[in-house]
Design a protein around this motif. Sequence first.
Motif, PDB file in Angstrom:
ATOM      1  N   VAL A   1       1.503  -3.882  -1.806  1.00  0.00           N
ATOM      2  CA  VAL A   1       2.103  -2.686  -0.959  1.00  0.00           C
ATOM      3  C   VAL A   1       1.902  -1.700  -1.411  1.00  0.00           C
ATOM      4  N   LYS A   2       1.662  -0.052  -0.948  1.00  0.00           N
ATOM      5  CA  LYS A   2       1.021   0.826  -1.458  1.00  0.00           C
ATOM      6  C   LYS A   2       2.309   1.127  -2.248  1.00  0.00           C
ATOM      7  N   ARG A   3       1.903   2.047  -3.618  1.00  0.00           N
ATOM      8  CA  ARG A   3       2.392   2.748  -4.402  1.00  0.00           C
ATOM      9  C   ARG A   3       4.063   3.521  -3.782  1.00  0.00           C
ATOM     10  N   GLN A   4       5.474   2.748  -4.151  1.00  0.00           N
ATOM     11  CA  GLN A   4       6.641   2.977  -3.442  1.00  0.00           C
ATOM     12  C   GLN A   4       6.974   4.354  -4.593  1.00  0.00           C
TER      13      GLN A   4
ATOM     14  N   ILE B   1      13.294  -1.481  -6.824  1.00  0.00           N
ATOM     15  CA  ILE B   1      13.839  -1.225  -5.481  1.00  0.00           C
ATOM     16  C   ILE B   1      14.855  -2.558  -5.132  1.00  0.00           C
ATOM     17  N   ILE B   2      16.127  -2.367  -4.458  1.00  0.00           N
ATOM     18  CA  ILE B   2      16.525  -3.374  -3.279  1.00  0.00           C
ATOM     19  C   ILE B   2      16.415  -2.986  -1.860  1.00  0.00           C
TER      20      ILE B   2
ATOM     21  N   SER C   1       7.255  -3.681  -7.709  1.00  0.00           N
ATOM     22  CA  SER C   1       8.057  -3.087  -6.741  1.00  0.00           C
ATOM     23  C   SER C   1       9.533  -3.040  -6.760  1.00  0.00           C
ATOM     24  N   THR C   2       9.365  -3.959  -5.909  1.00  0.00           N
ATOM     25  CA  THR C   2      10.516  -3.947  -4.637  1.00  0.00           C
ATOM     26  C   THR C   2      11.470  -5.642  -4.528  1.00  0.00           C
ATOM     27  N   LEU C   3      12.956  -6.266  -4.521  1.00  0.00           N
ATOM     28  CA  LEU C   3      13.632  -7.595  -4.085  1.00  0.00           C
ATOM     29  C   LEU C   3      13.131  -7.236  -2.864  1.00  0.00           C
ATOM     30  N   VAL C   4      13.535  -7.988  -2.379  1.00  0.00           N
ATOM     31  CA  VAL C   4      13.965  -7.883  -0.281  1.00  0.00           C
ATOM     32  C   VAL C   4      14.153  -8.800  -0.133  1.00  0.00           C
TER      33      VAL C   4
ATOM     34  N   LEU D   1       9.582 -10.806  -3.302  1.00  0.00           N
ATOM     35  CA  LEU D   1       9.053  -9.666  -4.228  1.00  0.00           C
ATOM     36  C   LEU D   1       8.029  -8.818  -3.655  1.00  0.00           C
ATOM     37  N   ASP D   2       7.830  -7.812  -3.730  1.00  0.00           N
ATOM     38  CA  ASP D   2       6.714  -6.676  -3.511  1.00  0.00           C
ATOM     39  C   ASP D   2       6.007  -6.074  -4.823  1.00  0.00           C
ATOM     40  N   ILE D   3       5.171  -5.905  -5.000  1.00  0.00           N
ATOM     41  CA  ILE D   3       3.889  -5.858  -5.744  1.00  0.00           C
ATOM     42  C   ILE D   3       3.432  -4.718  -5.336  1.00  0.00           C
ATOM     43  N   GLU D   4       3.788  -3.651  -6.386  1.00  0.00           N
ATOM     44  CA  GLU D   4       3.426  -2.261  -5.462  1.00  0.00           C
ATOM     45  C   GLU D   4       2.170  -2.289  -6.331  1.00  0.00           C
ATOM     46  N   THR D   5       1.468  -0.918  -5.944  1.00  0.00           N
ATOM     47  CA  THR D   5      -0.498  -0.719  -6.474  1.00  0.00           C
ATOM     48  C   THR D   5      -1.146   0.437  -5.771  1.00  0.00           C
ATOM     49  N   ASP D   6      -2.016   1.617  -6.668  1.00  0.00           N
ATOM     50  CA  ASP D   6      -2.250   2.152  -6.539  1.00  0.00           C
ATOM     51  C   ASP D   6      -3.440   1.942  -5.162  1.00  0.00           C
TER      52      ASP D   6
END
Length: 127
Positions: free
Chosen positions: A112-115, A55-56, A7-10, A69-74
């Motif tokens: 994380v939850k879905r972004q 997302i950055i 999902s996201t590069l933090v 890294l963030d991994i988004e999931t449902d």
Amino acid sequence: MHHSRLSTLVIDCQSVDLKQATDFWSKALGKPIVTYDSEGDGQYAELATLADEPIILLQRVEHESRVHLDIETDDLEAEATRLEQLGAKRLECVRGKWWVMQAPSGHRFCVVKRQREQFGPHLNKWE
């Protein structure tokens, strides 16, 4: 069955001036700034990315600066459990909204939850 994806590069910034860090990374990565304060608390800034890119986010932190890294999931619980079965460890549930985890390699990441609305074609499905 649940779904997940990168999902996201933090970019974690141990800095009192998140604006300065945001300006630097915007220029370094060639990405325009969406906002210097996405949550209204001065903790997160966001750079513009295309719909098929991660997302950055820049995040003000107290620990040493690093990237994670963030991994988004449902399904937060199912994904955290799947990753534990692969050898990751749960470290902390933050505000009941996401898990900070550690990979067997020692790298920290978040589940994380879905972004975003649609997962799109780069989707992983897990039983």
